[in-house]
Design an enzyme around this catalytic site. Structure first.
Site, PDB file in Angstrom:
ATOM      1  N   CYS A 209       0.836  -1.204   0.000  1.00 23.38           N
ATOM      2  CA  CYS A 209       0.000   0.000   0.000  1.00 23.38           C
ATOM      3  C   CYS A 209       0.872   1.255   0.000  1.00 23.38           C
ATOM      4  O   CYS A 209       1.424   1.627   1.045  1.00 23.38           O
ATOM      5  CB  CYS A 209      -0.913  -0.017   1.225  1.00 23.38           C
TER       6      CYS A 209
ATOM      7  N   CYS B 190      -0.270   4.077   2.295  1.00 24.61           N
ATOM      8  CA  CYS B 190       0.009   3.843   3.714  1.00 24.61           C
ATOM      9  C   CYS B 190       1.489   4.070   4.038  1.00 24.61           C
ATOM     10  O   CYS B 190       1.821   4.650   5.067  1.00 24.61           O
ATOM     11  CB  CYS B 190      -0.323   2.398   4.109  1.00 24.61           C
ATOM     12  N   ASP B 191       2.376   3.582   3.191  1.00 23.25           N
ATOM     13  CA  ASP B 191       3.779   3.447   3.589  1.00 23.25           C
ATOM     14  C   ASP B 191       4.780   4.262   2.769  1.00 23.25           C
ATOM     15  O   ASP B 191       5.955   4.314   3.135  1.00 23.25           O
ATOM     16  CB  ASP B 191       4.184   1.965   3.513  1.00 23.25           C
TER      17      ASP B 191
END
Ligand code: NAP
Length: 357
Positions: free
Chosen positions: A145, A148-149
């Site tokens: 993701c 997200c990261d």
């Protein structure tokens, strides 16, 4: 058997949010969490920095535990099992009632639950590469993701694997952070839309490495302080680089690798068979998702990939009294907050349905 008001299947943000709403409405939902990892995908992440309300961020497992506790506070009952099937049955059990007024949920223990309404919030699973190092470095450089990261790899070289729209979208997004982004695809033709490929080709930070597979992911100890992490390099240089130079946009200084995090990937050219190593701090795997909906059989309409089809912006499926929310429906956004929002809508839709019975 007592027919309950509502059973929620799945314990990610969509399922827990639905439980909080239905609990507060006095409907005492039962939530079947899944046997292995209650909390869904977020229990496998570290810091979550984009869920509103947590200015300093929150650990994924802590966020899910807070949602679980909130659902429990309003009377949710939890069952830590997997669901193996859902059937639509005649409410009277004598053939006289309308088919599907009761939903029969069978658990892997063989236990059976019945309810008037069911909310499916089982999410989807990232497809994995299945190469050595993928599991070991998950959350320490291996990610599924970018939203997200990506932020964690500011100024560092990044690899993205995949040739579809997701891979291109992630790769383009990651150019905001990485010193370079190398998209690795196993063929020389892309599944992604032409416009995404054009955008990628025009982005000087992004390199397309075709006819190439990742055969392993390696990690190491922290680099000595002040030593810049190695820039992406491909050895040997005979690999097919899709006509693009690997040199573009690779000159930013990079931070040292964290202890035990990804340092490189092993790659193989699928045409020549040449093997090599590409230094990278992160591997974003974007090779598609599989919605966890097989257990539903054909009781609700799904698309060709198994995502549950819902009515417009609502959560009603083709089966009255069966609602669906989160990543098992949504192939586009796939965020904790969007799943939670859809869980809320499923709860309100289920509540209206129960009031109409
Ligand atoms: P996808 O279109 O199924 O693409 C998956 C890619 O991963 C393919 O290129 C495939 O290679 C590759 N792949 C699959 N298994 C692999 C493996 N084991 N090793 C290496 N590569 C592997 O999946 P997606 O990109 O997630 O997209 C899913 C759907 O959502 C599509 O309909 C897409 O258009 C849509 N979507 C749209 C947008 C947008 O419009 N902005 C954004 C994201 C997704 P092959 O090509 O060789 O099969």
């Amino acid at each position: 058997m007592t027919v309950q008001h509502v059973i929620i299947i799945g314990s990610g943000p969509a399922g827990y949010t639905a439980a909080i709403y239905l609990g507060r409405a006095g409907l005492r939902p039962t939530l079947v969490t899944g046997a292995l990892a209650p909390g869904g995908q977020l229990v496998n992440t570290t810091e979550v920095e984009n869920f509103p309300g947590f200015p300093e961020g929150i650990l994924g497992p802590d966020l899910m535990e807070a949602m679980r506790a909130q659902a429990e506070r309003f009377g949710t009952e939890f069952i830590h099992e997997d669901v193996v099937s859902v059937e639509l049955v005649d409410g009277n059990g004598d053939g006289a009632g309308a088919a599907g007024t009761v939903k029969r949920v069978t658990l892997d223990s063989g236990d059976v639950l019945e309810a008037h309404a069911v909310i499916v919030a089982t999410g989807s699973q990232y497809r994995k590469l299945g190469v050595p190092g993928e599991e070991e470095y998950a959350g320490r450089g291996v990610s599924y993701c970018a939203t997200c990261d990506g932020f964690f790899f500011k100024g560092k070289p990044i690899v993205v694997v995949g040739g579809g729209d997701s891979a291109f979208e992630e790769a383009l997004y990651l150019t905001r952070f990485g010193s370079s982004v190398t998209l690795i695809h196993r063929r020389d033709a892309f599944r992604a839309s032409a416009i995404m490929v054009e955008r990628a080709r025009a982005n000087e930070k992004l390199t397309l490495l075709t006819n190439t597979v990742v055969t392993g992911i390696r990690g190491g100890e922290a680099a000595p302080s002040g030593v810049a992490a190695a820039q992406p390099t491909v050895k040997p240089l005979s690999l097919n680089l899709g006509g693009l130079s690997l040199g573009g946009g690779l000159n930013l200084p990079a931070a040292p690798a964290r202890a035990g995090s990804v340092t490189s990937v092993d790659i193989r050219n699928t045409v020549t068979g040449d093997t090599g190593t590409l230094d990278t701090a992160a591997v974003f795997v974007a090779i598609g998702h599989t919605p966890a909906t097989a257990f539903l059989g054909d009781i609700v309409a799904k698309d060709d990939d198994g995502y549950v089809l819902v009515e417009g912006a609502g959560t009603r499926t083709s089966a009255p009294g069966v609602f669906a929310a989160g990543d098992c429906v949504d192939r586009t956004y796939r965020q904790a907050i969007s799943a939670a929002g859809m869980g809320c809508r499923a709860a309100l839709d289920a509540q209206h349905y129960l009031e109409s019975l």
